[in-house]
Enzyme design. Structure first.
Site, PDB file in Angstrom:
ATOM      1  N   HIS A 142       0.854  -1.184   0.000  1.00 37.59           N
ATOM      2  CA  HIS A 142       0.000   0.000   0.000  1.00 37.59           C
ATOM      3  C   HIS A 142       0.890   1.233   0.000  1.00 37.59           C
ATOM      4  O   HIS A 142       1.722   1.415   0.886  1.00 37.59           O
ATOM      5  CB  HIS A 142      -0.899   0.006   1.236  1.00 37.59           C
ATOM      6  CG  HIS A 142      -1.763   1.223   1.349  1.00 37.59           C
ATOM      7  ND1 HIS A 142      -2.765   1.518   0.451  1.00 37.59           N
ATOM      8  CD2 HIS A 142      -1.761   2.236   2.246  1.00 37.59           C
ATOM      9  CE1 HIS A 142      -3.351   2.644   0.796  1.00 37.59           C
ATOM     10  NE2 HIS A 142      -2.758   3.097   1.887  1.00 37.59           N
ATOM     11  N   GLY A 162      -1.558  11.921   3.352  1.00 37.52           N
ATOM     12  CA  GLY A 162      -1.231  12.829   2.260  1.00 37.52           C
ATOM     13  C   GLY A 162      -0.321  12.256   1.196  1.00 37.52           C
ATOM     14  O   GLY A 162       0.329  13.017   0.463  1.00 37.52           O
ATOM     15  N   LYS A 163      -0.284  10.948   1.047  1.00 38.88           N
ATOM     16  CA  LYS A 163       0.607  10.334   0.053  1.00 38.88           C
ATOM     17  C   LYS A 163       0.210  10.740  -1.364  1.00 38.88           C
ATOM     18  O   LYS A 163       1.052  11.130  -2.172  1.00 38.88           O
ATOM     19  CB  LYS A 163       0.568   8.806   0.196  1.00 38.88           C
ATOM     20  CG  LYS A 163       0.995   8.274   1.541  1.00 38.88           C
ATOM     21  CD  LYS A 163       0.999   6.764   1.571  1.00 38.88           C
ATOM     22  CE  LYS A 163      -0.392   6.172   1.386  1.00 38.88           C
ATOM     23  NZ  LYS A 163      -1.312   6.528   2.475  1.00 38.88           N
ATOM     24  N   ASP A 181      -1.988   3.977  -4.505  1.00 35.64           N
ATOM     25  CA  ASP A 181      -2.761   3.142  -3.594  1.00 35.64           C
ATOM     26  C   ASP A 181      -2.216   1.723  -3.502  1.00 35.64           C
ATOM     27  O   ASP A 181      -1.826   1.268  -2.429  1.00 35.64           O
ATOM     28  CB  ASP A 181      -4.238   3.118  -3.983  1.00 35.64           C
ATOM     29  CG  ASP A 181      -5.093   2.468  -2.904  1.00 35.64           C
ATOM     30  OD1 ASP A 181      -4.799   2.679  -1.714  1.00 35.64           O
ATOM     31  OD2 ASP A 181      -6.036   1.737  -3.250  1.00 35.64           O
ATOM     32  N   GLU A 205      -6.221   8.941  -6.417  1.00 37.48           N
ATOM     33  CA  GLU A 205      -7.360   9.403  -5.603  1.00 37.48           C
ATOM     34  C   GLU A 205      -6.898  10.527  -4.688  1.00 37.48           C
ATOM     35  O   GLU A 205      -5.979  10.342  -3.877  1.00 37.48           O
ATOM     36  CB  GLU A 205      -7.926   8.259  -4.763  1.00 37.48           C
ATOM     37  CG  GLU A 205      -9.088   8.702  -3.884  1.00 37.48           C
ATOM     38  CD  GLU A 205      -9.505   7.653  -2.870  1.00 37.48           C
ATOM     39  OE1 GLU A 205     -10.412   7.939  -2.063  1.00 37.48           O
ATOM     40  OE2 GLU A 205      -8.914   6.555  -2.886  1.00 37.48           O
ATOM     41  N   ARG A 246      18.511  12.784  12.870  1.00 33.75           N
ATOM     42  CA  ARG A 246      18.915  14.195  12.800  1.00 33.75           C
ATOM     43  C   ARG A 246      20.122  14.406  11.904  1.00 33.75           C
ATOM     44  O   ARG A 246      20.240  15.428  11.228  1.00 33.75           O
ATOM     45  CB  ARG A 246      19.238  14.712  14.224  1.00 33.75           C
ATOM     46  CG  ARG A 246      18.068  14.670  15.170  1.00 33.75           C
ATOM     47  CD  ARG A 246      17.006  15.682  14.782  1.00 33.75           C
ATOM     48  NE  ARG A 246      17.515  17.035  14.837  1.00 33.75           N
ATOM     49  CZ  ARG A 246      17.484  17.821  15.924  1.00 33.75           C
ATOM     50  NH1 ARG A 246      16.976  17.341  17.042  1.00 33.75           N
ATOM     51  NH2 ARG A 246      17.956  19.048  15.887  1.00 33.75           N
TER      52      ARG A 246
END
Length: 327
Positions: A142, A162-163, A181, A205, A246
């Protein structure tokens, strides 16, 4: 282990390769289990130690001429030695004459024997592509797969993070969508190749806009049918308790179908330009391939500076030294 019946291969490639079943109809249920074929020069001559029974055996003009050159007794001996083994199938190419005794032995041993009129230069690439498509290891993940600067980037994260919006933003900046998707990943040799499912191909989508066809909206330059997966970007909700990298020295990786892929985890929070960060992650991977590791170079420079500072005398020690040298 994936496998494919000889009957299925015959049905699928009969028209494309002009296949004709010469003998061995009783063995069409035999299984093909390998994505590679094997040429039969040495096995026909008697060297059987390296014969791979789960591969399609192929005969070109050389092998066919060799069979036609043998005396009847030598030919029958060679055939009995080779055809007695549980080989899955034989594909002869080039349309050369196959001796009658070869077909008779193949029928007796229920060993499927095909003939294609096309030369090996045309048959073998198509056969290889077909076998890889049907027998290579598969995985469905996915996420969203995009092509950034030639790097296949798989964007993962929880639903709603928000992919797809990131992918749409990247397409508007000149990059290309491969799959949204559901990403179908296949191991081809040493490469992980990702593509969309047939139903979702070219579509994305986006909440608030619905289902969009990017090929229709932006043209063919906005899409790719498949791309090697080379980097995973995992979008994660920002949390002060969750540790994030970091410096970029401790590189993470994930195993997909036995192949390690680098993983970059990007925290998502209001105000962060996630598409730009994904672009930079792809560029950074390209730099690393050329031998430039920014984090390691920075760490070496910092270590060298700290070492130089430690060797420099302190102010008090410098003052004492000046006093001892005075009048």
């Amino acid at each position: 282990m994936n496998q494919l019946s000889v009957a299925q291969l015959l049905e699928d490639l009969r028209e494309e390769l002009g296949l004709a079943l010469l003998a061995g109809k009783g063995g069409l249920a035999r299984a093909i289990r390998h994505t590679r074929y094997q040429k039969n020069g040495l096995p026909l001559a008697g060297f059987l130690e390296e014969l791979h029974l789960d591969r399609i055996q192929v005969w070109g003009n050389t092998e066919i001429r060799y069979l036609n050159s043998l005396a009847p007794e030598a030919l029958e001996k060679a055939l009995n030695r080779f055809f007695h083994l549980p080989v899955c199938a034989i594909l002869a190419m080039g349309g050369g004459y196959i001796p009658k005794v070869v077909r008779e032995v193949a029928d007796r041993e229920d060993l499927p024997l095909f003939l294609s009129p096309h030369p090996g230069s045309e048959v073998l690439p198509r056969l290889l592509a077909y076998l890889e498509a049907h027998l290579s290891l598969h995985a469905r993940l996915h996420g969203v797969l995009v092509d950034l600067y030639g790097v296949g980037v798989l964007i993962e994260g929880k639903s709603g993070i928000g992919k797809s919006e990131c992918a749409l933003h990247l397409v508007t900046r000149g990059h290309r969508l491969v799959a949204d998707d559901v990403v179908d990943i296949q191991l081809r040799g040493d490469d992980l190749v990702g593509r969309s499912t047939d139903l979702l191909k070219h579509h994305i989508e986006v909440r608030g806009l619905g289902i969009l066809n990017l090929k229709d909206l932006f043209g063919v330059v906005a899409i790719r049918y498949e791309k090697n997966v080379e980097l995973i970007v995992e979008l994660t909700p920002w949390s002060p308790e969750m540790p994030f990298e970091r410096l970029g020295i401790d590189l993470q990786a994930r195993d997909i179908l036995g192949k390690e892929l680098p993983v970059v985890r990007i925290p998502v929070a209001p105000g962060r330009n996630i598409p730009t960060l994904i672009e930079v992650a792809a560029r950074n991977l390209l730099l690393q391939r050329m031998g430039h590791f920014s984090a390691e170079e920075f760490s070496r420079s910092l270590t060298a500076q700290i070492a130089a500072e430690s060797l420099r005398p302190s102010g008090a020690e410098a003052g004492r030294g000046e006093g001892e040298g005075g009048p």
